[in-house]
Design a protein around this motif. Structure first.
Motif, PDB file in Angstrom:
ATOM      1  N   MET A   1       0.851  -1.184   0.000  1.00 29.96           N
ATOM      2  CA  MET A   1       0.000   0.000   0.000  1.00 29.96           C
ATOM      3  C   MET A   1       0.888   1.235   0.000  1.00 29.96           C
ATOM      4  SD  MET A   1      -3.170   1.025   2.491  1.00 29.96           S
ATOM      5  CE  MET A   1      -2.334   0.825   4.043  1.00 29.96           C
ATOM      6  N   SER A   2       0.536   2.182  -0.815  1.00 29.61           N
ATOM      7  CA  SER A   2       1.287   3.429  -0.934  1.00 29.61           C
ATOM      8  C   SER A   2       1.095   4.293   0.306  1.00 29.61           C
ATOM      9  CB  SER A   2       0.816   4.183  -2.170  1.00 29.61           C
ATOM     10  OG  SER A   2       1.394   5.461  -2.215  1.00 29.61           O
TER      11      SER A   2
ATOM     12  N   THR B   1     -15.805   3.045  -3.982  1.00 28.17           N
ATOM     13  CA  THR B   1     -15.742   1.985  -4.982  1.00 28.17           C
ATOM     14  C   THR B   1     -14.322   1.464  -5.123  1.00 28.17           C
ATOM     15  OG1 THR B   1     -17.612   2.934  -6.177  1.00 28.17           O
ATOM     16  CG2 THR B   1     -16.196   1.427  -7.415  1.00 28.17           C
ATOM     17  N   GLU B   2     -13.373   2.386  -5.147  1.00 31.43           N
ATOM     18  CA  GLU B   2     -11.959   1.978  -5.229  1.00 31.43           C
ATOM     19  C   GLU B   2     -11.572   1.099  -4.042  1.00 31.43           C
ATOM     20  OE1 GLU B   2      -9.142   2.475  -7.361  1.00 31.43           O
ATOM     21  OE2 GLU B   2     -10.864   2.711  -8.694  1.00 31.43           O
ATOM     22  N   GLU B   3     -11.979   1.501  -2.861  1.00 33.14           N
ATOM     23  CA  GLU B   3     -11.640   0.720  -1.665  1.00 33.14           C
ATOM     24  C   GLU B   3     -12.309  -0.650  -1.704  1.00 33.14           C
ATOM     25  OE1 GLU B   3     -11.931   1.089   3.147  1.00 33.14           O
ATOM     26  OE2 GLU B   3     -11.186   2.788   1.982  1.00 33.14           O
ATOM     27  N   ALA B   4     -13.568  -0.692  -2.121  1.00 34.90           N
ATOM     28  CA  ALA B   4     -14.276  -1.967  -2.210  1.00 34.90           C
ATOM     29  C   ALA B   4     -13.650  -2.889  -3.259  1.00 34.90           C
ATOM     30  CB  ALA B   4     -15.744  -1.729  -2.539  1.00 34.90           C
ATOM     31  N   SER B   5     -12.958  -2.296  -4.228  1.00 32.25           N
ATOM     32  CA  SER B   5     -12.286  -3.068  -5.277  1.00 32.25           C
ATOM     33  C   SER B   5     -10.894  -3.522  -4.866  1.00 32.25           C
ATOM     34  CB  SER B   5     -12.189  -2.230  -6.556  1.00 32.25           C
ATOM     35  OG  SER B   5     -13.465  -1.915  -7.027  1.00 32.25           O
ATOM     36  N   GLY B   6     -10.524  -3.246  -3.630  1.00 30.79           N
ATOM     37  CA  GLY B   6      -9.222  -3.691  -3.140  1.00 30.79           C
ATOM     38  C   GLY B   6      -8.117  -2.671  -3.274  1.00 30.79           C
ATOM     39  N   ASN B   7      -8.461  -1.426  -3.551  1.00 29.63           N
ATOM     40  CA  ASN B   7      -7.466  -0.360  -3.677  1.00 29.63           C
ATOM     41  C   ASN B   7      -7.720   0.692  -2.598  1.00 29.63           C
ATOM     42  OD1 ASN B   7      -5.402   1.226  -4.679  1.00 29.63           O
ATOM     43  ND2 ASN B   7      -6.664   2.166  -6.260  1.00 29.63           N
ATOM     44  N   PRO B   8      -7.385   0.357  -1.349  1.00 32.25           N
ATOM     45  CA  PRO B   8      -7.669   1.310  -0.264  1.00 32.25           C
ATOM     46  C   PRO B   8      -6.788   2.552  -0.350  1.00 32.25           C
ATOM     47  CG  PRO B   8      -6.379  -0.517   0.569  1.00 32.25           C
ATOM     48  CD  PRO B   8      -6.710  -0.833  -0.871  1.00 32.25           C
TER      49      PRO B   8
END
Length: 109
Positions: free
Chosen positions: A1-2, A65-72
């Motif tokens: 994670m960045s 949506t991004e977080e739900a897609s695995g990109n927190p």
């Protein structure tokens, strides 16, 4: 994670802040218009506030949506501020609608 936000995340956060701020300003202008009896302008400003909140919600939905897609997203003070700004603006907008309605009722007595 960045450890920093991506450009897209930063743009979404700034979209939240800008649109929430616009909504709050429009809601305040609606109250001021109602105070002097300009209910047409008050309604125009409330409509603009609602539209700004829709735009802010679009930014928020993109982040969710991004977080739900695995990109927190890395939680930053700026991200927290944007959410706080949005919630405050929603509450202020709801109260502005009530204040405008009260001014209308007072004007009809």
């Amino acid at each position: 994670m960045s450890e920093t936000m991506s450009q897209e995340q930063l743009e979404a956060v700034m979209g939240l802040i800008i649109n929430a701020g616009n909504a709050k300003s429009d809601a305040m202008e609606a109250i001021q218009a109602a105070k002097v009896g300009d209910f047409a302008l008050a309604q125009e400003k409330l409509t603009a506030a609602d539209q700004a909140l829709v735009e802010a919600h679009h930014s928020q939905t993109g982040l969710l949506t991004e977080e739900a897609s695995g990109n927190p997203m890395t939680v930053t003070l700026l991200a927290v501020h944007s959410q706080d700004h949005l919630m405050t603006s929603i509450t202020f907008n709801d109260m502005a609608k009530e204040v405008v309605d009260l001014y209308k009722r007072l004007g009809n007595e």
